[in-house]
Design a protein around this motif. Structure first.
Motif, PDB file in Angstrom:
ATOM      1  N   LEU A  27       1.191  -1.300  -0.220  1.00 42.91           N
ATOM      2  CA  LEU A  27      -0.334   0.286   0.255  1.00 42.91           C
ATOM      3  C   LEU A  27       0.722   1.292  -0.262  1.00 42.91           C
ATOM      4  CD1 LEU A  27      -2.662   1.281   0.082  1.00 42.91           C
ATOM      5  CD2 LEU A  27      -2.206   0.647   2.580  1.00 42.91           C
ATOM      6  N   ASN A  28       0.569   2.295  -1.198  1.00 45.71           N
ATOM      7  CA  ASN A  28       1.800   2.907  -1.196  1.00 45.71           C
ATOM      8  C   ASN A  28       3.676   2.603  -1.581  1.00 45.71           C
ATOM      9  OD1 ASN A  28       2.056   5.967  -1.639  1.00 45.71           O
ATOM     10  ND2 ASN A  28       1.198   6.678   0.001  1.00 45.71           N
ATOM     11  N   GLY A  29       3.651   1.608  -1.312  1.00 44.61           N
ATOM     12  CA  GLY A  29       4.710   0.733  -1.492  1.00 44.61           C
ATOM     13  C   GLY A  29       5.342   0.244  -0.659  1.00 44.61           C
ATOM     14  N   VAL A  30       4.312   0.193   0.553  1.00 38.99           N
ATOM     15  CA  VAL A  30       4.883   0.037   1.718  1.00 38.99           C
ATOM     16  C   VAL A  30       4.006  -1.634   1.960  1.00 38.99           C
ATOM     17  CG1 VAL A  30       5.335   0.460   3.833  1.00 38.99           C
ATOM     18  CG2 VAL A  30       6.043   1.462   2.566  1.00 38.99           C
ATOM     19  N   PRO A  31       4.343  -3.174   2.695  1.00 37.77           N
ATOM     20  CA  PRO A  31       3.557  -3.242   3.077  1.00 37.77           C
ATOM     21  C   PRO A  31       2.659  -3.188   4.046  1.00 37.77           C
ATOM     22  CG  PRO A  31       5.605  -4.061   2.929  1.00 37.77           C
ATOM     23  CD  PRO A  31       5.928  -3.075   2.768  1.00 37.77           C
ATOM     24  N   ILE A  32       1.557  -3.881   3.934  1.00 37.19           N
ATOM     25  CA  ILE A  32       0.578  -3.156   4.445  1.00 37.19           C
ATOM     26  C   ILE A  32       0.098  -3.365   6.079  1.00 37.19           C
ATOM     27  CG2 ILE A  32      -2.328  -3.375   5.150  1.00 37.19           C
ATOM     28  CD1 ILE A  32      -2.731  -3.924   2.008  1.00 37.19           C
ATOM     29  N   LEU A  33       0.876  -4.322   6.857  1.00 33.82           N
ATOM     30  CA  LEU A  33       1.299  -4.824   8.239  1.00 33.82           C
ATOM     31  C   LEU A  33       2.033  -3.192   8.634  1.00 33.82           C
ATOM     32  CD1 LEU A  33       0.239  -7.102   9.625  1.00 33.82           C
ATOM     33  CD2 LEU A  33       1.677  -8.312   8.528  1.00 33.82           C
ATOM     34  N   ALA A 217      -8.540   2.000  -0.217  1.00 34.28           N
ATOM     35  CA  ALA A 217      -6.734   2.530   0.330  1.00 34.28           C
ATOM     36  C   ALA A 217      -6.226   2.752  -0.093  1.00 34.28           C
ATOM     37  CB  ALA A 217      -6.488   0.875   1.662  1.00 34.28           C
ATOM     38  N   HIS A 218      -5.979   2.504  -1.152  1.00 33.84           N
ATOM     39  CA  HIS A 218      -4.556   4.033  -2.455  1.00 33.84           C
ATOM     40  C   HIS A 218      -5.138   5.123  -1.729  1.00 33.84           C
ATOM     41  CE1 HIS A 218      -2.191   1.016  -3.364  1.00 33.84           C
ATOM     42  NE2 HIS A 218      -2.684  -0.111  -3.531  1.00 33.84           N
ATOM     43  N   LEU A 219      -6.145   5.388  -2.340  1.00 36.08           N
ATOM     44  CA  LEU A 219      -7.042   6.380  -2.721  1.00 36.08           C
ATOM     45  C   LEU A 219      -7.286   7.342  -1.249  1.00 36.08           C
ATOM     46  CD1 LEU A 219     -10.192   5.600  -4.780  1.00 36.08           C
ATOM     47  CD2 LEU A 219      -8.018   6.749  -5.621  1.00 36.08           C
ATOM     48  N   LEU A 220      -7.503   6.473  -0.356  1.00 37.06           N
ATOM     49  CA  LEU A 220      -7.499   7.251   1.223  1.00 37.06           C
ATOM     50  C   LEU A 220      -5.940   7.583   1.654  1.00 37.06           C
ATOM     51  CD1 LEU A 220     -10.065   4.929   2.587  1.00 37.06           C
ATOM     52  CD2 LEU A 220     -11.004   7.896   1.889  1.00 37.06           C
TER      53      LEU A 220
END
Ligand code: CTP
Ligand code: MG
Length: 220
Positions: A27-33, A217-220
């Motif tokens: 997400l935004n280039g970084v793992p969600i976790l 989530a990407h948009l937010l």
């Protein structure tokens, strides 16, 4: 009081339909976790973080690889999870030795705010847990036999995480036998006689479940 965060991320992510479990997706280039770990770390550097990961060795190795690749230096203890979320939380609670407060959070809710984490932890009392909720936006129908009935949505709410507890009390609640009704931790706590304090959740604090959620989530 010592604060603990249990971040549950041992699920398979079946509804996402990806070979890589969704908690490891970017997400935004970084793992969600990693976004989630960062939120808890930023809300209080003294949080002791317990991360519950899939038991499979290759997925544990994947996490170590991602930590190196993305330079994750936030201290955390890894616990192999179980078949159900209930089991994953139970195994993680067993790793907590001292007294204190614990926030239990889905590893796929990276958009939680630091404010909500603080509010949730701040609202805990010995026999009272805190649970963020948000109002429903859609009309709701319950399917019954061959027909369906409309439900009054004004008294129905959607439940989020983190859910926060006194450590000893939630540990006691998790000695109960598993029930399929236990879809979140507050339900386990309440079944054992605990009280729930509802607090205002956040519309942005979505649980990334499907591909559409990830786009959102990407948009937010
Ligand atoms: N979880 C867990 N252990 C399990 C099942 C779920 O730690 N045995 C975690 C998931 O990793 C997730 C959170 O609980 O962070 C919420 O669950 P959900 O969104 O349902 O994730 P999954 O179970 O992975 O997804 P799915 O139900 O689509 O397979
Ligand atoms: Mg699931």
């Amino acid at each position: 009081m010592q604060k603990y965060a249990i971040i549950v991320a041992a699920g398979k992510g079946e509804r996402m339909g990806s070979s890589l479990p969704k908690q490891f997706m970017l997400l935004n280039g970084v793992p969600i976790l990693m976004h989630v770990l960062q939120k808890f770390y930023d809300s209080d550097k003294k949080f002791k973080i317990i991360l519950t990961l899939p038991e499979k060795t290759n997925l544990l190795e994947k996490w170590y690889f991602l930590c190196e690749k993305y330079n994750c230096s936030i201290p955390h203890v890894i616990v192999p999870g179980g078949e159900t979320r209930f089991e994953s939380v139970k195994k993680s609670l067993e790793k907590i030795e001292g007294e204190g407060l614990v926030a239990i959070h889905d590893g796929v809710r990276p958009l939680v705010s630091i404010k909500l984490i603080k509010e949730c932890i701040g609202a805990v009392r010995k026999d009272t847990c805190s649970v963020p909720i948000i109002p429903l936006k859609n009309s709701i129908r319950k399917i019954k036999n061959k027909t369906s009935i409309s439900l009054n949505r004004s008294n129905l709410f959607s439940v989020q995480t983190p859910q926060c507890f006194n450590v000893d009390e939630i540990k006691k609640a998790y000695t109960q036998n598993y029930s399929s009704d236990f879809t979140d931790d507050a339900t386990v706590f309440q079944k054992n006689g605990g009280t729930i304090k509802l607090i205002s959740g956040e519309e942005n604090n979505i649980k990334i479940t499907t591909k559409t959620d990830l786009k959102l989530a990407h948009l937010l």
